[in-house]
Design a protein around this motif. Structure first.
Motif, PDB file in Angstrom:
ATOM      1  N   CYS A 148       0.822  -1.207   0.000  1.00 17.98           N
ATOM      2  CA  CYS A 148       0.000   0.000   0.000  1.00 17.98           C
ATOM      3  C   CYS A 148       0.858   1.259   0.000  1.00 17.98           C
ATOM      4  CB  CYS A 148      -0.922   0.002   1.214  1.00 17.98           C
ATOM      5  SG  CYS A 148      -2.058  -1.388   1.202  1.00 17.98           S
ATOM      6  N   ARG A 152       0.250   3.735  -2.908  1.00 19.51           N
ATOM      7  CA  ARG A 152      -0.464   4.987  -2.664  1.00 19.51           C
ATOM      8  C   ARG A 152       0.445   6.124  -2.235  1.00 19.51           C
ATOM      9  NH1 ARG A 152      -3.943   1.080  -0.528  1.00 19.51           N
ATOM     10  NH2 ARG A 152      -5.521   0.581  -2.101  1.00 19.51           N
ATOM     11  N   GLY A 185       0.436  -3.809   7.909  1.00 19.64           N
ATOM     12  CA  GLY A 185       0.300  -2.522   8.604  1.00 19.64           C
ATOM     13  C   GLY A 185       1.158  -2.377   9.838  1.00 19.64           C
ATOM     14  N   PHE A 188      -0.193  -2.783  13.360  1.00 18.52           N
ATOM     15  CA  PHE A 188      -1.609  -3.131  13.209  1.00 18.52           C
ATOM     16  C   PHE A 188      -1.813  -4.640  13.373  1.00 18.52           C
ATOM     17  CE2 PHE A 188      -4.814  -4.678  10.086  1.00 18.52           C
ATOM     18  CZ  PHE A 188      -5.964  -4.186  10.689  1.00 18.52           C
ATOM     19  N   HIS A 192      -4.328  -5.551  16.233  1.00 17.65           N
ATOM     20  CA  HIS A 192      -5.627  -6.066  15.771  1.00 17.65           C
ATOM     21  C   HIS A 192      -5.412  -7.377  15.019  1.00 17.65           C
ATOM     22  CE1 HIS A 192      -7.835  -2.458  16.976  1.00 17.65           C
ATOM     23  NE2 HIS A 192      -6.754  -1.793  16.600  1.00 17.65           N
ATOM     24  N   VAL A 195      -8.405  -8.994  12.885  1.00 11.13           N
ATOM     25  CA  VAL A 195      -8.774  -8.286  11.654  1.00 11.13           C
ATOM     26  C   VAL A 195      -7.678  -8.491  10.615  1.00 11.13           C
ATOM     27  CG1 VAL A 195      -9.541  -6.108  10.672  1.00 11.13           C
ATOM     28  CG2 VAL A 195      -9.886  -6.536  13.103  1.00 11.13           C
TER      29      VAL A 195
ATOM     30  N   LEU B  24     -16.358 -10.789  12.694  1.00  7.45           N
ATOM     31  CA  LEU B  24     -15.475 -11.592  11.845  1.00  7.45           C
ATOM     32  C   LEU B  24     -15.932 -13.045  11.807  1.00  7.45           C
ATOM     33  CD1 LEU B  24     -11.994 -10.164  12.902  1.00  7.45           C
ATOM     34  CD2 LEU B  24     -13.024  -9.998  10.630  1.00  7.45           C
ATOM     35  N   ARG B  30     -20.141 -10.811   7.220  1.00  9.36           N
ATOM     36  CA  ARG B  30     -18.988 -10.709   6.323  1.00  9.36           C
ATOM     37  C   ARG B  30     -19.447 -10.623   4.880  1.00  9.36           C
ATOM     38  NH1 ARG B  30     -14.055 -12.804   8.391  1.00  9.36           N
ATOM     39  NH2 ARG B  30     -13.173 -12.400   6.349  1.00  9.36           N
ATOM     40  N   ARG B  34     -19.041  -7.394   2.407  1.00  9.19           N
ATOM     41  CA  ARG B  34     -18.111  -7.569   1.286  1.00  9.19           C
ATOM     42  C   ARG B  34     -18.803  -7.269  -0.040  1.00  9.19           C
ATOM     43  NH1 ARG B  34     -12.662  -7.623   0.746  1.00  9.19           N
ATOM     44  NH2 ARG B  34     -13.265  -6.053  -0.738  1.00  9.19           N
ATOM     45  N   ALA B  36     -21.574  -5.640  -0.645  1.00  4.58           N
ATOM     46  CA  ALA B  36     -22.031  -4.257  -0.760  1.00  4.58           C
ATOM     47  C   ALA B  36     -20.860  -3.317  -1.051  1.00  4.58           C
ATOM     48  CB  ALA B  36     -22.736  -3.823   0.517  1.00  4.58           C
ATOM     49  N   ASP B  38     -17.916  -4.056  -2.364  1.00  2.60           N
ATOM     50  CA  ASP B  38     -17.385  -4.300  -3.710  1.00  2.60           C
ATOM     51  C   ASP B  38     -18.227  -3.553  -4.738  1.00  2.60           C
ATOM     52  OD1 ASP B  38     -15.260  -5.842  -2.969  1.00  2.60           O
ATOM     53  OD2 ASP B  38     -16.186  -7.775  -3.434  1.00  2.60           O
ATOM     54  N   PRO B 329     -10.459  -1.667   4.148  1.00  6.02           N
ATOM     55  CA  PRO B 329     -10.410  -3.125   4.292  1.00  6.02           C
ATOM     56  C   PRO B 329     -10.793  -3.586   5.702  1.00  6.02           C
ATOM     57  CG  PRO B 329      -8.187  -2.214   4.206  1.00  6.02           C
ATOM     58  CD  PRO B 329      -9.133  -1.088   3.911  1.00  6.02           C
ATOM     59  N   VAL B 330     -10.664  -2.725   6.675  1.00  9.59           N
ATOM     60  CA  VAL B 330     -11.055  -3.090   8.039  1.00  9.59           C
ATOM     61  C   VAL B 330     -12.581  -3.006   8.175  1.00  9.59           C
ATOM     62  CG1 VAL B 330     -10.852  -2.517  10.489  1.00  9.59           C
ATOM     63  CG2 VAL B 330      -8.845  -2.373   8.994  1.00  9.59           C
ATOM     64  N   ARG B 333     -14.538  -5.721   6.640  1.00 13.78           N
ATOM     65  CA  ARG B 333     -14.540  -7.019   7.322  1.00 13.78           C
ATOM     66  C   ARG B 333     -15.280  -7.011   8.655  1.00 13.78           C
ATOM     67  NH1 ARG B 333     -10.484  -6.755   4.054  1.00 13.78           N
ATOM     68  NH2 ARG B 333     -10.158  -8.523   2.662  1.00 13.78           N
ATOM     69  N   VAL B 334     -15.212  -5.907   9.365  1.00 10.68           N
ATOM     70  CA  VAL B 334     -15.846  -5.933  10.697  1.00 10.68           C
ATOM     71  C   VAL B 334     -17.217  -5.254  10.702  1.00 10.68           C
ATOM     72  CG1 VAL B 334     -13.589  -5.987  11.807  1.00 10.68           C
ATOM     73  CG2 VAL B 334     -14.797  -3.802  11.611  1.00 10.68           C
ATOM     74  N   ALA B 367      -7.169   0.915  14.591  1.00 10.36           N
ATOM     75  CA  ALA B 367      -7.871  -0.089  13.791  1.00 10.36           C
ATOM     76  C   ALA B 367      -7.758   0.240  12.311  1.00 10.36           C
ATOM     77  CB  ALA B 367      -9.335  -0.169  14.215  1.00 10.36           C
ATOM     78  N   SER B 368      -6.546   0.433  11.876  1.00  7.57           N
ATOM     79  CA  SER B 368      -6.274   0.766  10.482  1.00  7.57           C
ATOM     80  C   SER B 368      -4.873   0.306  10.179  1.00  7.57           C
ATOM     81  CB  SER B 368      -6.358   2.277  10.273  1.00  7.57           C
ATOM     82  OG  SER B 368      -5.640   2.650   9.109  1.00  7.57           O
ATOM     83  N   SER B 369      -4.678  -0.271   9.002  1.00  5.98           N
ATOM     84  CA  SER B 369      -3.321  -0.665   8.606  1.00  5.98           C
ATOM     85  C   SER B 369      -2.607   0.507   7.951  1.00  5.98           C
ATOM     86  CB  SER B 369      -3.383  -1.855   7.658  1.00  5.98           C
ATOM     87  OG  SER B 369      -4.117  -1.517   6.496  1.00  5.98           O
ATOM     88  N   LEU B 370      -3.239   1.678   7.956  1.00  4.39           N
ATOM     89  CA  LEU B 370      -2.700   2.869   7.296  1.00  4.39           C
ATOM     90  C   LEU B 370      -2.433   2.592   5.817  1.00  4.39           C
ATOM     91  CD1 LEU B 370      -0.223   4.299  10.005  1.00  4.39           C
ATOM     92  CD2 LEU B 370      -2.610   4.904   9.614  1.00  4.39           C
ATOM     93  N   CYS B 371      -3.324   1.807   5.221  1.00  8.11           N
ATOM     94  CA  CYS B 371      -3.115   1.435   3.821  1.00  8.11           C
ATOM     95  C   CYS B 371      -3.356   2.612   2.896  1.00  8.11           C
ATOM     96  CB  CYS B 371      -4.002   0.264   3.428  1.00  8.11           C
ATOM     97  SG  CYS B 371      -5.749   0.690   3.174  1.00  8.11           S
ATOM     98  N   ALA B 373      -6.188   3.720   1.587  1.00 10.66           N
ATOM     99  CA  ALA B 373      -7.302   3.660   0.631  1.00 10.66           C
ATOM    100  C   ALA B 373      -8.317   4.764   0.910  1.00 10.66           C
ATOM    101  CB  ALA B 373      -7.972   2.287   0.684  1.00 10.66           C
TER     102      ALA B 373
END
Ligand code: SF4
Lengths: 252, 483, 217
Positions: A148, A152, A185, A188, A192, A195, B24, B30, B34, B36, B38, B329-330, B333-334, B367-371, B373
């Motif tokens: 990512c 990004r 992450g 992360f 978590h 998740v 989860l 799930r 997912r 919706a 998508d 993405p979090v 899924r949750v 609660a974020s992978s800092l991706c 998006a």
């Protein structure tokens, strides 16, 4: 967002910033990155005293600790040579977050200067080296996972696939939702875990479903995560850092 | 402040881990999210296909920033122009004050029945529960909100409140709670809801809605919707009360055009919603319909505190499109309920800590992978990952200390661990030594690494670090060079 | 201190100091450069994509087309205004058509029950159209009030081809909206709809289930 970057001509010398994950867990990937650069006639300098870019603390909120570690790295690259990083995530830290981390401090100018000559490995190979590859490996179907940060933060969705596309006997397949995070992450995955596990499960299944025999990535965090998941359920699919993969297929 | 209505399924941010665990493990949830998400991601992509998206987002961001830069002046201008149009303007410092104010407006009319259009800010202050305690029944009229209310739940998405329910579950709700014969036919269920709600519109004493954009220049309240329930709510009952956060103001009418274009496309991939309803006053002399009274309630509820800080200010640009959750993405899924907050997903994680404090919401910014998006799709270019990082700093006490609950997440153990890490990473000799030791111990290191290895093989430190390998590589190439 | 003063005071005494408003570049909102045909093609494509129905008619013939639409759809009670030429022409043409004409130009309280339970369609004029989004714009009047386009199950809207413009932004600017907004201004793009039940589209949830645009050339 994709930065509009003017790329320099191929330099005679570069620095390699290995990153702590490569250093500890995937050193071959760092060495292979060095070999790929040397193969292009570029001398590679690896400052001995480098440790970590500081990102784990930075993204955990431990800004002071991150800054102290980052400050120690700032001194290690005194010559105006490009700094090549075999990771989009650490590359992003150096290029985009160092200026913020040091803003308003005496080290601001130094951090900005350093940030301006940071390149992620695949970016450097494509845009600066204009690398040409001759594939010597066996036919194989491969999926690429672009991290990512590379995609990004660094705007480098294309460079990894572009390199793989040069390998004549490699069939590149794209997994479903290729742009979605693998769930690593950094901390992360620790904070978590459930998740993160759900995310990496989906990612690893998508790679398998795409028919890949192997996946490659330019970030060791993703590699550790996805390959770790695949191995956990005894999948046949293996993962590899793109530097090692390229070197294996084209190197002597 | 929050009065939870009895019987309502409650989720709290404190229980994020447990709620996420439950979600989860729920294949239905799930699958619902997912598919919706998508769909929504695909529609958004198509909707912007022939736009210069970057230029449009840049414009959207500048419109919102321009409004925020002049916020107190624009609020005064909005108030003056609304009043000139006959709209009565009220101010509320927090949710409780807003609830009281709205209740009093209802009571002044002797209102017993309130019909509501979609409004997240009233969810934020638990208005329905508050009105209920005063004997005023508040009925949601947006179909998704209606279903969620019938099901004793709260919305799980800010645009699609009932996204967590599938057709079968909705069929059950409609049958159990409204007594219609059980059917899975969406048209039949929609028609039944239409009939049920039509009577309620006619019977309602007051209509309450949110506001998407409040235009200072003209004193206009803009409502964006597809169903027509917003138009009903703002036209049929004799009183309309519009409730909005103070940040929703824009300077000029023309500012609405880009924000509307961004909002509909980002939210659901629509070129336009069915209705853009622009209200600039109550029924005028000679007009045949529309409410006799229109009120605008301007709610602060934590926003003026966010406003103080140059970085945090960006949070207030939000136009509530929900794209950040659709692409997260979090969240995907949750689901929305796991967050336990009015606004779930990335926007919730950067907003709710200000409203509820970092102590209660400490698991949200992480609660974020800092991706990235979310930040990539945000129509007003809110740097959501940077704000999440900022809140993580605040939570461990290394920020500016101006977020409620700052420092509450700092533990001595964790702080000490990072200090130790710092020492090691600033002492290269020790670092190399440690790497060497780790490599030697590699085969002996535990193959269980906490929760990581419940799902993955634990990584083993390499036998030789990169530092060591390079040293060897160098001496090898040097020898080659000499021979 | 009042809540108003407290809030404004907090905003004015901002910790990080005053902010500078940026300048907005609106150029992406206009300058589509579509010709008449392209404009109408886009309008029709977008509004039909959201379930609107477009019926083209020569201007002189439009009431005959209206009568046919009413007959085809079995509409026997039509609510409409009186003063607007659209309403006036429709009234004249439909006098003998066996359709009950319900007067909309009176306080809605006077005909609640009829409006909500008996009227089968509402006829309105429109102020114009927006090609980029397939939208109609309406400024309801005492002659054609707000609920006329909302409550009946079918909304029939009369639009002149030359009143279709490229973008909402251009409509707002050219027609000087900001200089005098009406009590209610509306942009309508298709019939009422919802996707709240598992993303399945359903029409006519609160407003009309059908939107018929009579596009007059
Ligand atoms: S933060 Fe951005 S993407 Fe998320 S709801 Fe707000 S405007 Fe939309």
């Amino acid at each position: 967002m994709t930065p509009i970057k003017c790329y320099p001509p191929k330099p005679p010398r570069v620095y390699l910033f290995g990153t702590c994950l490569v250093d500890l867990f995937f050193p071959e990937a760092g060495l292979d990155a060095m070999r790929l650069l040397e193969r292009e006639g570029i001398a590679v300098d690896f400052p001995e005293d480098q440790t970590c870019c500081g990102q784990p603390a930075y993204t955990s909120g431990y800004q002071d600790e991150a800054r102290a570690v980052a400050a120690a790295q700032l001194d290690l690259f005194p010559e105006p040579w490009p700094i090549v990083v075999p990771s989009g995530s650490c590359g992003g830290m150096l290029r985009h977050h160092y200026p913020k981390l040091f803003a308003g401090t005496p080290l601001e100018a130094k951090a900005n200067e350093l940030a301006g000559r940071v390149f992620e490995l695949t970016e450097f190979l494509v845009h600066v080296c204009h690398l040409e590859l001759e594939d010597r490996g066996a036919p194989e179907t491969v999926a690429m996972h672009t991290s990512c940060s590379a995609r990004r933060e660094m705007g480098l969705a294309e460079t990894g696939p572009a390199l793989l596309a040069q390998l004549g006997r490699v069939t590149l397949v794209e997994q479903a939702r290729a742009a979605e995070c693998c769930g690593f992450g950094g901390t992360f995955a620790v904070r978590h875990p459930e998740v993160s596990a759900a995310m990496v499960e989906d990612k690893s299944r998508a790679i398998e479903a795409a028919g890949a025999e192997r996946f490659v990535t330019s970030d060791c965090g993703c590699l550790m995560n996805i390959a770790g998941r695949l191995a956990h359920r005894d999948s046949e699919v293996e993962g590899e850092h793109i530097a090692s993969y390229l070197w294996r297929r084209v190197g002597q | 402040m929050s009065v939870e209505p009895p019987g309502v399924q409650t989720f709290t941010p404190q229980a994020f881990h447990r709620q996420a665990h439950d979600a989860l493990g729920n294949p239905q949830i799930r699958a619902n999210f997912r598919s919706a998400m998508d769909g929504l991601m695909g529609k958004r992509r198509e909707a912007f296909a022939d736009w210069e998206l970057e230029a449009l987002r840049e414009l959207g961001a500048s419109v919102r920033l321009r409004a925020l830069a002049q916020l107190p002046d624009l609020l005064e201008r909005l108030e003056a122009n609304c009043q000139a149009n006959g709209i009565r303007v009220h101010w509320a410092e927090d949710g409780e004050a807003a609830c009281r104010l709205i209740r009093e407006l209802c009571e002044a009319r002797g209102a017993k029945a309130v019909i509501k259009g979609k409004s997240m800010v009233t969810e934020e202050m638990h208005l329905n529960a508050h009105l209920e305690t005063a004997g005023i029944e508040a009925l949601e009229s947006d179909l998704g909100e209606y279903l969620v209310q019938l099901n004793d739940q709260t919305p799980s998405h800010i645009i699609m409140p009932a996204i967590h329910l599938n057709t079968d579950e909705i069929a059950d709700v409609m049958h159990d709670k409204t007594g219609i014969p059980r059917t899975r036919d969406v048209d039949a269920m929609t028609a039944a809801a239409r009939a049920q709600l039509r009577e309620r519109f006619m019977a309602a004493d007051v209509g309450i809605t949110g506001v998407n954009f409040a235009v200072a220049e003209t004193g206009t309240l803009c409502l964006v919707e597809n169903e027509g329930n917003g138009r009903m709510t703002t036209t049929v009952p004799p009183v309309h009360i519009a409730v909005t956060g103070i940040e929703k103001v824009v300077e000029q009418l023309r500012d609405v055009a880009p924000l509307y274009a961004l909002l509909t496309r980002s939210a659901t991939g629509q070129h336009a919603t069915t209705y853009l309803n622009m209200i600039s006053g109550p029924r005028q002399a000679g007009e045949q319909d529309g409410p006799e009274e229109v009120h605008l309630v301007l709610v602060d509820n934590g926003r003026s505190a966010i406003y103080q800080d140059d970085e945090l200010l960006d949070t207030l640009r939000c136009i509530r499109c929900g794209a950040c959750m659709n692409h997260c993405p979090v969240y995907t899924r949750v689901g929305g309920h796991s967050y336990g907050t009015t606004y779930p997903g990335p926007i919730g994680s950067i907003l709710m800590p200000h409203l509820m404090g970092l102590e209660a919401t400490k698991d949200l910014p992480t609660a974020s992978s800092l991706c990235g998006a979310c930040g990539e799709v945000c129509p007003v270019k809110i740097p959501i990952p940077a704000l999440l990082t900022r809140l993580r700093r605040e939570a461990v006490g290394e920020g500016r200390g101006n977020v409620p609950g700052a420092g509450s997440k700092r533990t001595r153990t964790e702080a000490a661990a990072w200090k130790a890490w710092q020492w090691l990473a600033t002492h290269p000799g020790a670092w190399r030594g440690a790497a060497g030791v780790a490599g030697k111990l590699g085969p002996l290191t535990p193959s269980k690494l906490g929760p990581w290895s419940d799902h993955r093989v634990a990584p083993k430190p390499a036998r030789h670090s990169l530092h060591a390998l390079i040293k060897r590589h160098r001496s090898a190439t040097d020898e080659e060079g000499q021979s | 201190m009042s809540a108003r003063e407290t809030i404004l005071g907090r905003l004015r005494r901002r910790l990080d100091g005053p902010l500078t408003p940026p300048v907005s570049d609106f150029s992406v909102m206009s300058g589509r450069g579509w010709g008449r045909e392209e404009r109408l093609r886009r309008f029709e494509a977008w509004i039909t994509s959201v379930h609107g129905e477009v019926i083209h008619t020569p201007r002189a013939d439009w009431t005959r087309v209206l009568a046919r639409v009413l007959a085809d759809k079995g509409i026997r009670r039509l609510a409409l205004g009186r003063a607007h030429p659209v309403a006036a022409e429709a009234r004249a043409a439909l006098a003998e058509a066996g359709v009950t004409l319900v007067d909309a130009d009176r306080p809605v309280e006077a005909w609640w029950e009829t409006l909500f339970h008996e009227v089968e369609a509402g006829l309105t004029s429109t102020a114009g159209g927006v090609a980029e989004t397939g939208s109609l714009w309406l400024w309801p009047t005492p002659d054609e009030p707000r609920l006329l386009s909302l409550v009946p199950p079918i909304h029939i809207a009369v639009l002149d081809a030359e009143a279709v413009e490229d973008t909402l932004f251009e409509v707002m600017e050219r027609h000087g909206w900001a200089a005098g907004m009406p009590t209610n201004a509306l942009l309508i793009s298709g019939p009422s709809k919802t996707a709240d039940i598992e993303q399945t589209l359903a029409y006519g949830v609160h407003g009309p289930r059908e939107l018929v645009v009579l596009l007059r050339h």
